[in-house]
Design a protein around this motif. Structure first.
Motif, PDB file in Angstrom:
ATOM      1  N   THR A  67       0.649  -1.149  -0.086  1.00 19.12           N
ATOM      2  CA  THR A  67       0.088   0.082  -0.058  1.00 19.12           C
ATOM      3  C   THR A  67       0.801   1.293   0.041  1.00 19.12           C
ATOM      4  N   PHE A  68       0.272   2.372  -0.491  1.00 18.44           N
ATOM      5  CA  PHE A  68       1.157   3.433  -0.821  1.00 18.44           C
ATOM      6  C   PHE A  68       1.049   4.219   0.696  1.00 18.44           C
ATOM      7  N   ASP A  69       2.214   4.897   0.990  1.00 11.51           N
ATOM      8  CA  ASP A  69       2.342   5.498   2.643  1.00 11.51           C
ATOM      9  C   ASP A  69       1.976   6.927   2.357  1.00 11.51           C
ATOM     10  N   TYR A  70       0.828   7.453   2.540  1.00 11.70           N
ATOM     11  CA  TYR A  70       0.384   8.871   2.528  1.00 11.70           C
ATOM     12  C   TYR A  70       1.045   9.696   3.509  1.00 11.70           C
ATOM     13  N   ALA A  71       1.198   8.834   4.740  1.00  8.43           N
ATOM     14  CA  ALA A  71       1.852   9.678   5.976  1.00  8.43           C
ATOM     15  C   ALA A  71       3.356  10.093   5.601  1.00  8.43           C
ATOM     16  N   GLU A  72       3.856   9.369   4.676  1.00  9.49           N
ATOM     17  CA  GLU A  72       5.418   9.861   4.314  1.00  9.49           C
ATOM     18  C   GLU A  72       5.349  11.119   3.410  1.00  9.49           C
ATOM     19  N   ILE A  73       4.408  10.822   2.649  1.00  7.82           N
ATOM     20  CA  ILE A  73       4.207  11.864   1.519  1.00  7.82           C
ATOM     21  C   ILE A  73       3.530  13.282   2.331  1.00  7.82           C
ATOM     22  N   GLN A  74       2.680  13.157   3.357  1.00  4.63           N
ATOM     23  CA  GLN A  74       2.454  14.282   4.083  1.00  4.63           C
ATOM     24  C   GLN A  74       3.732  14.961   4.788  1.00  4.63           C
ATOM     25  N   ALA A  75       4.686  14.093   5.365  1.00  3.49           N
ATOM     26  CA  ALA A  75       5.770  14.518   6.024  1.00  3.49           C
ATOM     27  C   ALA A  75       6.719  15.236   4.923  1.00  3.49           C
ATOM     28  N   VAL A  76       6.991  14.683   3.736  1.00  4.78           N
ATOM     29  CA  VAL A  76       7.616  15.479   2.673  1.00  4.78           C
ATOM     30  C   VAL A  76       6.888  16.766   2.534  1.00  4.78           C
ATOM     31  N   ALA A  77       5.583  16.961   2.109  1.00  5.31           N
ATOM     32  CA  ALA A  77       4.787  18.175   1.952  1.00  5.31           C
ATOM     33  C   ALA A  77       5.197  19.303   3.252  1.00  5.31           C
ATOM     34  N   HIS A  78       5.109  18.710   4.380  1.00  2.00           N
ATOM     35  CA  HIS A  78       5.380  19.509   5.640  1.00  2.00           C
ATOM     36  C   HIS A  78       6.687  20.109   5.446  1.00  2.00           C
ATOM     37  N   GLU A  79       7.652  19.303   5.172  1.00  2.00           N
ATOM     38  CA  GLU A  79       9.068  19.809   5.242  1.00  2.00           C
ATOM     39  C   GLU A  79       9.362  20.837   4.041  1.00  2.00           C
ATOM     40  N   LEU A  80       8.564  20.470   3.119  1.00  2.00           N
ATOM     41  CA  LEU A  80       8.790  21.658   1.924  1.00  2.00           C
ATOM     42  C   LEU A  80       8.049  23.039   2.192  1.00  2.00           C
ATOM     43  N   ILE A  81       6.675  22.735   2.956  1.00  2.10           N
ATOM     44  CA  ILE A  81       6.138  24.036   3.278  1.00  2.10           C
ATOM     45  C   ILE A  81       6.929  24.723   4.375  1.00  2.10           C
ATOM     46  N   GLU A  82       7.459  23.860   5.199  1.00  2.69           N
ATOM     47  CA  GLU A  82       8.052  24.565   6.317  1.00  2.69           C
ATOM     48  C   GLU A  82       9.564  25.086   5.922  1.00  2.69           C
ATOM     49  N   GLU A  83      10.088  24.784   4.806  1.00  2.00           N
ATOM     50  CA  GLU A  83      11.386  25.188   4.358  1.00  2.00           C
ATOM     51  C   GLU A  83      10.913  26.640   3.347  1.00  2.00           C
ATOM     52  N   PHE A  84      10.038  26.486   2.624  1.00  2.00           N
ATOM     53  CA  PHE A  84       9.714  27.783   1.786  1.00  2.00           C
ATOM     54  C   PHE A  84       8.736  28.449   2.059  1.00  2.00           C
ATOM     55  N   GLY A  85       8.221  28.212   3.161  1.00  2.00           N
ATOM     56  CA  GLY A  85       6.792  28.885   3.660  1.00  2.00           C
ATOM     57  C   GLY A  85       7.109  29.778   4.592  1.00  2.00           C
ATOM     58  N   GLN A  86       6.105  30.012   5.357  1.00  2.00           N
ATOM     59  CA  GLN A  86       5.769  31.005   6.560  1.00  2.00           C
ATOM     60  C   GLN A  86       4.908  30.787   7.718  1.00  2.00           C
ATOM     61  N   GLU A  87       4.850  31.197   8.876  1.00  2.00           N
ATOM     62  CA  GLU A  87       3.849  31.206   9.607  1.00  2.00           C
ATOM     63  C   GLU A  87       2.881  31.951   9.455  1.00  2.00           C
ATOM     64  N   GLY A  88       1.413  31.719   9.833  1.00  2.00           N
ATOM     65  CA  GLY A  88       0.223  32.083   9.353  1.00  2.00           C
ATOM     66  C   GLY A  88      -0.913  31.753  10.163  1.00  2.00           C
ATOM     67  N   THR A  89      -1.949  32.021  10.000  1.00  2.00           N
ATOM     68  CA  THR A  89      -3.156  31.536  10.876  1.00  2.00           C
ATOM     69  C   THR A  89      -4.204  31.077   9.960  1.00  2.00           C
ATOM     70  N   VAL A  90      -5.166  30.179  10.373  1.00  2.00           N
ATOM     71  CA  VAL A  90      -6.401  29.908   9.870  1.00  2.00           C
ATOM     72  C   VAL A  90      -7.359  30.177  11.108  1.00  2.00           C
ATOM     73  N   LYS A  91      -8.096  31.435  10.631  1.00  2.00           N
ATOM     74  CA  LYS A  91      -9.036  31.815  11.424  1.00  2.00           C
ATOM     75  C   LYS A  91     -10.489  31.273  11.125  1.00  2.00           C
ATOM     76  N   ARG A  92     -11.137  30.808  12.077  1.00  2.62           N
ATOM     77  CA  ARG A  92     -12.574  30.307  11.932  1.00  2.62           C
ATOM     78  C   ARG A  92     -13.330  31.262  12.893  1.00  2.62           C
ATOM     79  N   ILE A  93     -14.674  31.643  12.395  1.00  3.63           N
ATOM     80  CA  ILE A  93     -15.819  32.316  13.009  1.00  3.63           C
ATOM     81  C   ILE A  93     -16.773  31.544  13.220  1.00  3.63           C
ATOM     82  N   THR A  94     -17.144  31.108  14.527  1.00  2.00           N
ATOM     83  CA  THR A  94     -18.237  30.153  14.672  1.00  2.00           C
ATOM     84  C   THR A  94     -19.534  31.286  14.906  1.00  2.00           C
TER      85      THR A  94
END
Length: 119
Positions: free
Chosen positions: A3-30
């Protein structure tokens, strides 16, 4: 059959976003209580993300505008799944979520969240 390991792909995506991205927020209004009324409750969730300009070929002036941004949000450690109506903050700019795609291929792991943000 393996089976394909999506958790591994998730980790790679996180590393790339962490390296090239920035801190931000997701705001939800209930929304307020339908019976008692009052004000809605605003909750901000810290996120790591990368806002990117849409490729010109996708901009049609109706569903995707020139000011819209395609925002890749890391799913690792994010307490909510971004949805339409949320507000994503990146670099001091707030984008209203117009469209959201959780990229969940196996029904278990959200690999990365890709949202369409509008000023």
């Amino acid at each position: 059959m393996a089976t394909f390991d999506y958790a591994e792909i998730q980790a790679v995506a996180h590393e790339l976003i962490e390296e090239f991205g920035q801190e931000g927020t997701v705001k939800r209004i209930t929304p307020p209580d339908p019976v008692l009324g009052g004000d809605g409750t605003e909750t901000s969730y810290p996120a790591t993300l990368v806002p990117m300009t849409y490729d010109q070929r996708y901009i049609n002036g109706t569903t995707i505008l020139t000011s819209d941004r395609q925002i890749y949000v890391s799913s690792v450690g994010l307490a909510v799944v971004p949805q339409v109506g949320d507000i994503v903050s990146a670099g001091g700019v707030e984008y209203h979520v117009i469209n959201a795609d959780p990229n969940n291929y196996d029904g278990i792991a959200n690999v990365v969240f890709i949202v369409q943000g509008r000023l």
